[in-house]
Enzyme design. Structure first.
Site, PDB file in Angstrom:
ATOM      1  N   ARG A 394       0.874  -1.180   0.000  1.00  0.00           N
ATOM      2  CA  ARG A 394       0.000   0.000   0.000  1.00  0.00           C
ATOM      3  C   ARG A 394       0.907   1.225   0.000  1.00  0.00           C
ATOM      4  NH1 ARG A 394      -5.078  -2.056   1.381  1.00  0.00           N
ATOM      5  NH2 ARG A 394      -5.072  -3.836   2.808  1.00  0.00           N
ATOM      6  N   ARG A 424      -6.138  -5.514  -0.582  1.00  0.00           N
ATOM      7  CA  ARG A 424      -7.573  -5.245  -0.552  1.00  0.00           C
ATOM      8  C   ARG A 424      -7.894  -3.754  -0.441  1.00  0.00           C
ATOM      9  NH1 ARG A 424      -9.795  -8.672   3.697  1.00  0.00           N
ATOM     10  NH2 ARG A 424      -9.920 -10.307   2.113  1.00  0.00           N
ATOM     11  N   HIS A 454       3.226  -9.463   1.210  1.00  0.00           N
ATOM     12  CA  HIS A 454       2.982  -8.463   2.248  1.00  0.00           C
ATOM     13  C   HIS A 454       4.284  -7.989   2.879  1.00  0.00           C
ATOM     14  CE1 HIS A 454       1.200  -7.238   6.309  1.00  0.00           C
ATOM     15  NE2 HIS A 454       0.523  -6.514   5.436  1.00  0.00           N
ATOM     16  N   TYR A 487       0.670   5.647  11.837  1.00  0.00           N
ATOM     17  CA  TYR A 487       0.839   4.246  12.228  1.00  0.00           C
ATOM     18  C   TYR A 487       2.180   4.102  12.939  1.00  0.00           C
ATOM     19  CZ  TYR A 487      -2.822   2.724   8.873  1.00  0.00           C
ATOM     20  OH  TYR A 487      -3.984   2.524   8.181  1.00  0.00           O
ATOM     21  N   HIS A 611       0.816  -0.602  14.798  1.00  0.00           N
ATOM     22  CA  HIS A 611       0.911  -1.438  13.601  1.00  0.00           C
ATOM     23  C   HIS A 611       2.175  -2.293  13.568  1.00  0.00           C
ATOM     24  CE1 HIS A 611       1.249  -2.093   9.107  1.00  0.00           C
ATOM     25  NE2 HIS A 611      -0.025  -2.369   9.293  1.00  0.00           N
TER      26      HIS A 611
END
Length: 713
Positions: A394, A424, A454, A487, A611
């Site tokens: 992202r 997503r 990821h 984050y 996070h």
């Protein structure tokens, strides 16, 4: 690349049946408990400035929408298929859906009572108020009629529903008006639908509209759907507007991709994004005053179950309250802060020189993310840099990271980027960046079939003194400067040769056909993360048997994996002290005598979203610490490419240990999980410790995290 290990962590001693459903919390209900903690931040009058409380209502509402789009949609599929399989805690899909509805209904009541009964009166005391259009003077109504005609009317599309007009399609997350009309010419009742345009602000600021005069400088707010409903006669001339009723639709938004059958993954995902618009309706929000006849009409034509209809007495779609953060009222927001930049302060901004001198560990947002951006920019400009390889999950809509990579291609560097198209709700954005990178000549790949990538990795190859040297960035968070400000995440910069060799081999596996599996330092999913984590837990048990001071500290976003939970139960039963910092879902239950009595679970919810992932083992005094991208969930362990990397420098290990201890000592923003699976605020007699505030204070004092004092562990 699958982890097929069959760990038998229960075999060592005689223990209770770890498959007992009472030893686990339902995943969906645990997530709802997390979102309740988010809502509690809005409910707490003294812990956040007023607009920040509104932000938490928006986040709570947005979270809940996504929960329905993915998790509830999946349960609905199981329910409709007659699936009777039970969850980890022994519930059927039907039972879970019933519990979810019960909990969501209660949360909506809490949220709306907070917003309308507490926050709105407080806003009014600060000169900000939601107003009723009907209370306006005629002169102001005339101004607004003209404003509607020129600024709103052109983008509205009234859609009739009768024998000649099919029921209009209602898109996901859309806010709509269901309108009862009387045809005066034919003396008959009609139905129409108007979509409230998402391209316009949901909340109108009347103080910004020229010509309005309220006689003061207060900020007046009007819901766009309310505004439209008072001007419907312009859309339906010669008709009498009986009433307009807002409704909102949430659809199944999960994309299922058969990658083995996909000829072009990018095109397949684009098709999936388009099909997402037509997912089945899993939630219909209406107001209590909507007549039964219109409600039944919507239920019929949207093909939604009546159990998925929620009555909400106030405005629908409160995620749009985030718009209020644009109001220029600094006194109603968190104080801004300037993060420290250790590279800039210590090495004059020469990042390669700084990394050659020593490893660097940054803790965002308290330490600036700018060194990471600067690293890519410097690599793009540096004539000695030959190649850059990076994974992107992202990155945001306006990414300086991607811009730097594109510049590097233009400068003649070899740039290889793995863009994860299956991230997503970021699929469209990632497709745009993938094409942009391809267009300038970068090597772009989309990852491994059946796996999401990821991991957060960058490798830069630089020529130095006629030799090639590799520089790494390894992280726990995304390459997104915007989220790096809100984050908490770790960034690790190193030129360690063994780690560099591992990362190089991993990139070869991601971009080519390499089947390399023997990583010397990295832990990689789906190869061996579960196996290695469980092995380190078992090793801690053995150390505890020898020395009596076993200690495990794990920080993650979610703990769901049953095998790992069983291993932690075994460690607790053996006497190992286990501290878990789990922001969100936690299926493990602490405090069960003989099972988890040595396990403590806390969740910290505050200004920043926790996070980072950290896994610490005392290891008989030879501390072992891993940071990385993986949570302890089956999807992270079995269906994603994840990387946990070791922190090898003892000073940096002590830095993270001290940070973990500080978080564990939080008695302001921490929630402790109880033995019945519920959460309660940590209450003790110690002086107040807000861990995030302490980290902010340290950043404001220009202290590098390498100077944090070790306390405990």
């Amino acid at each position: 690349m699958m982890d097929n290990s069959t760990e038998s962590v229960e075999d060592a001693v005689s223990l209770p049946d770890f498959d007992n459903p009472s030893f686990y919390v339902n995943r969906e209900l645990s997530w709802m408990a997390f979102n309740q903690r988010v809502l509690e931040e809005a409910l707490s009058r003294d812990e956040h400035p007023l607009l920040e409380r509104i932000k938490f209502i928006s986040i709570f509402s947005s979270n809940l929408d996504e929960f329905f789009m993915i998790r509830v949609a999946g349960l609905e599929d199981q329910y409709e298929a007659g699936v009777q399989d039970r969850s980890i805690d022994g519930m059927t899909p039907a039972e879970q859906l019933e519990k979810i509805r019960e909990g969501v209904t209660a949360q909506f009541i809490q949220r709306d009572a907070c917003f309308y009964g507490d926050i709105c009166p407080e806003l009014a005391r600060h000169g900000i108020e939601f107003v009723d259009y009907r209370s306006f003077s005629e002169s102001n109504k005339e101004v607004l009629q003209q404003y509607f005609r020129h600024e709103i009317f052109p983008v509205l599309t009234p859609l009739a529903f009768d024998t000649g007009h099919p029921f209009p399609f209602v898109s996901n997350l859309s806010l709509n008006l269901a309108i009862e009309l009387e045809d005066l010419e034919h003396q008959s009742m009609k139905f129409a639908r108007v979509k409230v345009p998402s391209i316009l602000p949901r909340i109108l600021r009347l103080d910004l509209i020229d010509g309005l005069d309220f006689g003061d400088d207060r900020i007046r707010l009007l819901w766009l759907d309310d505004f439209i409903s008072h001007h419907l006669e312009q859309l339906f001339p010669l008709m009498r507007i009986v009433q307009a009723y807002p409704f909102r639709v949430i659809r199944d938004a999960d994309i299922e991709i058969e990658e083995d059958e996909a000829g072009d993954l990018l095109e397949t995902i684009e098709q999936g994004i388009r099909s997402r618009r037509y997912g089945k309706v899993v939630r219909l929000d209406v107001t209590p005053d909507m007549p039964e006849s219109i409600r039944l009409l919507l239920i019929k034509h949207l093909e939604v179950s009546s159990r998925n209809v929620y009555e909400i007495p106030g405005a629908l779609g409160l995620s749009s309250l985030m718009e209020l953060m644009r109001i220029d009222k600094p006194e109603l927001k968190d104080e801004p802060f300037a993060p420290s930049n250790p590279i800039e302060e210590k090495a004059g901004g020469d990042i390669f020189s700084a990394i050659r001198q020593s490893d660097h560990l940054f803790y965002h947002p308290y330490d600036s993310f700018q060194p990471v951006v600067d690293l890519i920019n410097q690599a793009a400009r540096d004539p000695q840099v030959l190649s850059i390889k990076q994974t992107l999950y992202r990155v945001g809509s306006n990414s300086p990271i991607v811009q730097a990579l594109m510049h590097a291609v233009e400068e003649g560097k070899q740039v290889a980027v793995l863009v994860e198209l299956k991230a997503r709700f970021d699929e469209e954005n990632n497709i745009v960046w993938a094409r942009a990178l391809e267009n300038v000549g970068a090597h772009v790949v989309y990852g491994l079939v059946g796996l999401k990538t990821h991991a957060k990795l960058t490798m830069i190859v630089r020529r130095e003194h006629d030799k090639l040297k590799r520089y790494l960035h390894l992280g726990t968070g995304n390459y997104n400067p915007a989220t790096a400000k809100i984050y908490t995440d770790y960034s690790f910069l190193t030129a360690n040769e063994i780690l560099s060799e591992d990362v190089s081999e991993l990139f070869n596996a991601l971009t080519g056909y390499s089947r390399h599996t023997a990583y010397r330092k990295l832990i990689v999913s789906p190869l061996n993360t579960r196996k290695r984590i469980i092995a380190m837990i078992e090793r801690e048990i053995e150390w505890h048997k020898k020395e009596g001071n076993g200690r495990i500290v794990m920080k993650m976003n979610a703990l769901v994996d049953r095998k790992t939970i069983k291993a932690l139960y075994l460690a607790s039963a053996a006497g190992v002290q286990v501290d878990l910092i789990v922001r969100g879902i936690c299926c493990l239950v602490p405090g069960i005598e003989g099972v988890s009595h040595n396990i403590r679970v806390i969740s910290v919810i505050g200004r920043f979203l926790e996070h980072s992932r950290a896994y610490y083992f005392r290891n008989g005094g030879m501390d072992e610490l891993f940071l990385g991208s993986a949570d302890i969930m089956p999807r992270n362990l079995d269906h994603r490419v994840e990387v946990l990397f070791p922190v090898l420098d003892s000073e940096l290990i002590n830095v993270v240990k001290s940070e973990l201890e500080l978080i564990l000592s939080d008695n302001v923003k921490a929630w402790q999980m109880n033995a019945d699976g519920t959460y309660s605020k940590v209450v003790d007699q110690r002086p107040a410790v807000n861990s995030q505030s302490v980290f902010l204070q340290q950043a404001s004092m220009k202290k590098s995290i390498s100077k944090f004092k070790v306390n405990g562990l």
